[in-house]
Design an enzyme around this catalytic site. Structure first.
Site, PDB file in Angstrom:
ATOM      1  N   LYS A   1       0.860  -1.189   0.000  1.00  0.00           N
ATOM      2  CA  LYS A   1       0.000   0.000   0.000  1.00  0.00           C
ATOM      3  C   LYS A   1       0.889   1.230   0.000  1.00  0.00           C
ATOM      4  O   LYS A   1       2.042   1.163   0.449  1.00  0.00           O
ATOM      5  CB  LYS A   1      -0.877   0.011   1.269  1.00  0.00           C
ATOM      6  CG  LYS A   1      -2.088   0.920   1.172  1.00  0.00           C
ATOM      7  CD  LYS A   1      -3.261   0.281   0.453  1.00  0.00           C
ATOM      8  CE  LYS A   1      -4.350   1.269   0.178  1.00  0.00           C
ATOM      9  NZ  LYS A   1      -5.550   0.645  -0.394  1.00  0.00           N
TER      10      LYS A   1
ATOM     11  N   ASP B   1      -6.922   4.518  -4.753  1.00  0.00           N
ATOM     12  CA  ASP B   1      -7.615   4.386  -3.463  1.00  0.00           C
ATOM     13  C   ASP B   1      -8.229   5.766  -3.231  1.00  0.00           C
ATOM     14  O   ASP B   1      -8.434   6.520  -4.201  1.00  0.00           O
ATOM     15  CB  ASP B   1      -6.628   3.982  -2.357  1.00  0.00           C
ATOM     16  CG  ASP B   1      -7.313   3.609  -1.038  1.00  0.00           C
ATOM     17  OD1 ASP B   1      -7.895   2.525  -0.951  1.00  0.00           O
ATOM     18  OD2 ASP B   1      -7.296   4.431  -0.084  1.00  0.00           O
TER      19      ASP B   1
HETATM   20  P1  NDP Z   1     -12.907   8.048  -3.139  1.00  0.00           P
HETATM   21  O1  NDP Z   1     -11.815   9.027  -2.923  1.00  0.00           O
HETATM   22  O2  NDP Z   1     -13.446   7.841  -4.497  1.00  0.00           O
HETATM   23  O3  NDP Z   1     -14.140   8.410  -2.181  1.00  0.00           O
HETATM   24  C1  NDP Z   1     -13.998   8.457  -0.802  1.00  0.00           C
HETATM   25  C2  NDP Z   1     -15.297   8.899  -0.194  1.00  0.00           C
HETATM   26  O4  NDP Z   1     -15.215   8.778   1.219  1.00  0.00           O
HETATM   27  C3  NDP Z   1     -15.618  10.352  -0.488  1.00  0.00           C
HETATM   28  O5  NDP Z   1     -16.992  10.535  -0.503  1.00  0.00           O
HETATM   29  C4  NDP Z   1     -14.973  11.057   0.716  1.00  0.00           C
HETATM   30  O6  NDP Z   1     -15.558  12.314   1.003  1.00  0.00           O
HETATM   31  C5  NDP Z   1     -15.267  10.075   1.818  1.00  0.00           C
HETATM   32  N1  NDP Z   1     -14.221  10.198   2.847  1.00  0.00           N
HETATM   33  C6  NDP Z   1     -12.883  10.062   2.673  1.00  0.00           C
HETATM   34  N2  NDP Z   1     -12.235  10.283   3.823  1.00  0.00           N
HETATM   35  C7  NDP Z   1     -13.173  10.562   4.725  1.00  0.00           C
HETATM   36  C8  NDP Z   1     -13.137  10.881   6.108  1.00  0.00           C
HETATM   37  N3  NDP Z   1     -11.971  10.944   6.771  1.00  0.00           N
HETATM   38  N4  NDP Z   1     -14.323  11.080   6.739  1.00  0.00           N
HETATM   39  C9  NDP Z   1     -15.501  10.997   6.061  1.00  0.00           C
HETATM   40  N5  NDP Z   1     -15.583  10.708   4.748  1.00  0.00           N
HETATM   41  C10 NDP Z   1     -14.440  10.496   4.101  1.00  0.00           C
HETATM   42  O7  NDP Z   1     -12.379   6.674  -2.499  1.00  0.00           O
HETATM   43  P2  NDP Z   1     -12.884   5.199  -2.759  1.00  0.00           P
HETATM   44  O8  NDP Z   1     -14.353   5.170  -2.940  1.00  0.00           O
HETATM   45  O9  NDP Z   1     -12.002   4.599  -3.762  1.00  0.00           O
HETATM   46  O10 NDP Z   1     -12.508   4.511  -1.364  1.00  0.00           O
HETATM   47  C11 NDP Z   1     -13.397   4.481  -0.241  1.00  0.00           C
HETATM   48  C12 NDP Z   1     -12.943   3.394   0.708  1.00  0.00           C
HETATM   49  O11 NDP Z   1     -12.950   2.135   0.025  1.00  0.00           O
HETATM   50  C13 NDP Z   1     -11.535   3.540   1.280  1.00  0.00           C
HETATM   51  O12 NDP Z   1     -11.504   3.014   2.595  1.00  0.00           O
HETATM   52  C14 NDP Z   1     -10.711   2.645   0.367  1.00  0.00           C
HETATM   53  O13 NDP Z   1      -9.532   2.201   0.997  1.00  0.00           O
HETATM   54  C15 NDP Z   1     -11.697   1.510   0.156  1.00  0.00           C
HETATM   55  N6  NDP Z   1     -11.425   0.686  -1.012  1.00  0.00           N
HETATM   56  C16 NDP Z   1     -11.410   1.241  -2.276  1.00  0.00           C
HETATM   57  C17 NDP Z   1     -11.177   0.427  -3.367  1.00  0.00           C
HETATM   58  C18 NDP Z   1     -11.253   0.949  -4.755  1.00  0.00           C
HETATM   59  O14 NDP Z   1     -11.161   0.136  -5.698  1.00  0.00           O
HETATM   60  N7  NDP Z   1     -11.450   2.233  -4.974  1.00  0.00           N
HETATM   61  C19 NDP Z   1     -10.864  -1.006  -3.206  1.00  0.00           C
HETATM   62  C20 NDP Z   1     -11.006  -1.495  -1.848  1.00  0.00           C
HETATM   63  C21 NDP Z   1     -11.246  -0.648  -0.812  1.00  0.00           C
HETATM   64  P3  NDP Z   1     -14.729  13.648   0.660  1.00  0.00           P
HETATM   65  O15 NDP Z   1     -14.878  13.820  -0.817  1.00  0.00           O
HETATM   66  O16 NDP Z   1     -15.420  14.690   1.461  1.00  0.00           O
HETATM   67  O17 NDP Z   1     -13.317  13.403   1.093  1.00  0.00           O
END
Ligand code: NDP
Length: 445
Positions: free
Chosen positions: A126, A166
């Site tokens: 990671k 991510d």
């Molecule tokens: P994105 O950046 O596309 O979206 C993240 C979302 O979560 C946004 O809506 C963001 O809001 C919100 N968010 C991020 N940080 C925080 C926080 N500290 N508190 C509240 N809301 C938060 O990321 P992904 O959708 O790709 O990833 C989301 C999760 O899924 C993560 O934990 C990631 O590790 C996990 N994941 C993702 C994969 C992938 O293929 N994308 C694969 C496996 C797991 P804002 O815009 O306000 O920051």
């Protein structure tokens, strides 16, 4: 057996102070695998657990870049190459101001077992940076990505370490990093996944984590004799995972009623209109509260934490780590939620997981439920190696099969080790055993 957990955890904490997220992830895995170690003394003799908690390599580097005003900015870059026993290191890059070594190590550690569960040959790693792409211009993001890759390229390669996206790293960032890697190495290889379709990306990779999550929950619901039809669903986040989980769940007849971002959440009891969300988040890069301007029946609430008080039958935390604590879990149970599955990595605290298990809520842990993204990244690597592209349906069919296999492995391991119905224990044991066998076979390296 708790002495086994305590002894190893004590060393991990002493060696890695001030890394609470990493300690939390290690503790959960150790507690699950203690019965395996008791049954398999050769694993203890070879110190497999002591080795698996120590990353094979960690790189921390300076990322200097210049913003649009001509000012020099300095961020910190990370890549933790945790375990390569079953394949090249594989795992995403996270760009978010909260990124630090503890968070990257917890994610990398989880990734080892998740990747093992996918049935594809990939190790665990990671990386990321405390850079925040939010509010930056495209040119600023490009300059940052180029500087980040100017160091990272030394440590990665299509047979060594293959990063992906991510939080904060989507198609735009992957594109800029890929371009810089190609320029520096003069090679066109599958060194990153999540690439654009015009330069080696896989169809269905964008959708994969969210779709895979929904396929996994389909099996959880089936085990309770039910399905998605008319289920009310709350999903946190409004990024890649949340959007495509919403899409697939809606296609299967669910009513997704809430989404969020880090500022607040929206509730639309008529069902979220995903086209609006995609426009705001994927095209305009706006905030989720803008949704209510387009749909007067929807309401916006400040603060993202209270989303778990919205009554629902299925909850899919898909934003970030530790977003469901005991109180949030109790609210979900009180409102008769029957299934919770983790789209994000470690979004539920250990206390929350305990609340779900005690209340008989079906619980799908991240390393199983959200493994569809990395599994499809492995399918992207396979297509890159063959220099061909499979159609969307082919990738989606394989993803669906992989999610079914992951579910079956978790159930089988939980039953073998006397924890029927506990998918946390099942996922940890099944993932660990695959990696442990490979490490044992390869000697002390
Ligand atoms: P994105 O950046 O596309 O979206 C993240 C979302 O979560 C946004 O809506 C963001 O809001 C919100 N968010 C991020 N940080 C925080 C926080 N500290 N508190 C509240 N809301 C938060 O990321 P992904 O959708 O790709 O990833 C989301 C999760 O899924 C993560 O934990 C990631 O590790 C996990 N994941 C993702 C994969 C992938 O293929 N994308 C694969 C496996 C797991 P804002 O815009 O306000 O920051």
């Amino acid at each position: 057996m708790s002495t086994f957990v305590d002894r190893i955890l004590e060393t991990v904490v002493a060696r890695n102070p001030a890394e609470p997220e990493f300690h939390q992830a290690v503790r959960e895995v150790l507690e699950s695998i203690a019965p395996v170690i008791a049954k398999r003394p050769e694993l203890a003799r070879a110190k497999i657990v002591e080795r698996v908690v120590e990353p094979e390599r960690q790189v921390i580097f300076r990322v200097p870049w210049v913003n649009d005003k001509g000012e020099v900015q300095i961020n910190r870059g990370f890549r933790v190459e945790f375990n390569s026993a079953i394949g090249p290191y594989k795992g995403g890059l996270r760009f978010h101001p909260s990124v630090n070594l503890s968070i990257i190590k917890f994610l990398g550690f989880e990734q080892i077992f998740k990747n093992a569960l996918t049935t594809t040959p990939i190790g665990g790693g990671k990386g990321g940076s405390d850079f925040d792409p939010k509010g930056k211009s495209d040119l600023e993001v490009m300059r940052f990505c180029q500087s980040f890759m100017s160091e990272l390229f030394r440590h990665i390669g299509p047979d060594t370490d293959v990063p992906a996206g991510d939080i904060g790293v989507g198609g735009r960032e992957i594109g800029f990093m890929y371009g810089q890697y190609k320029k520096l190495t003069n090679t066109f290889t599958g060194v990153l996944t999540g690439k654009g379709l015009s330069y080696g990306g896989s169809l269905a990779r964008t959708e994969a984590t969210g779709y895979g999550l929904v396929y996994f929950v389909t099996r959880m619901l089936q085990s309770r004799g039910t399905d998605w039809k008319n289920k009310s669903v709350v999903i946190s986040g409004s990024g890649n995972v949340a959007i495509y989980a919403t899409e697939r769940a809606q296609q299967l007849g669910a009513r997704v009623i809430a989404l969020s971002d880090s500022n607040g959440y929206i509730v639309d009891n008529d069902g979220i209109k995903l086209d609006t969300v995609k426009r705001i988040k994927e095209i305009e890069r706006g905030r989720i509260k803008e949704y209510v301007a387009a749909h007067k029946t929807a309401k916006y609430y400040d603060g993202c934490q209270d989303i778990w008080t919205v009554p629902c039958e299925v909850a899919l935390p898909s934003a970030t780590q530790n977003e469901i604590d005991r109180k949030a879990a109790e609210a979900l149970v009180k409102n008769k939620c029957i299934a919770v599955a983790e789209g994000a990595n470690m979004p539920s605290t250990p206390e929350a997981v305990e609340v779900f298990h005690n209340a008989g809520v079906s619980f799908g842990p991240a390393k199983a439920a959200n493994a569809g993204g990395v599994a499809t990244s492995a399918l992207e690597m396979a297509q890159n190696s063959m220099r061909l592209n499979w159609p969307f349906e082919e990738v989606d069919r394989r993803l669906h099969q992989i999610m079914n296999d992951i579910y079956d492995q978790c159930v089988a391991a939980s039953e073998t080790y006397g924890a029927k119905g506990n998918l946390v224990i099942g996922a940890n044991i099944a993932g660990f055993l695959k990696v442990a066998e490979a490490m044992l076979a390869q000697g002390v390296v």
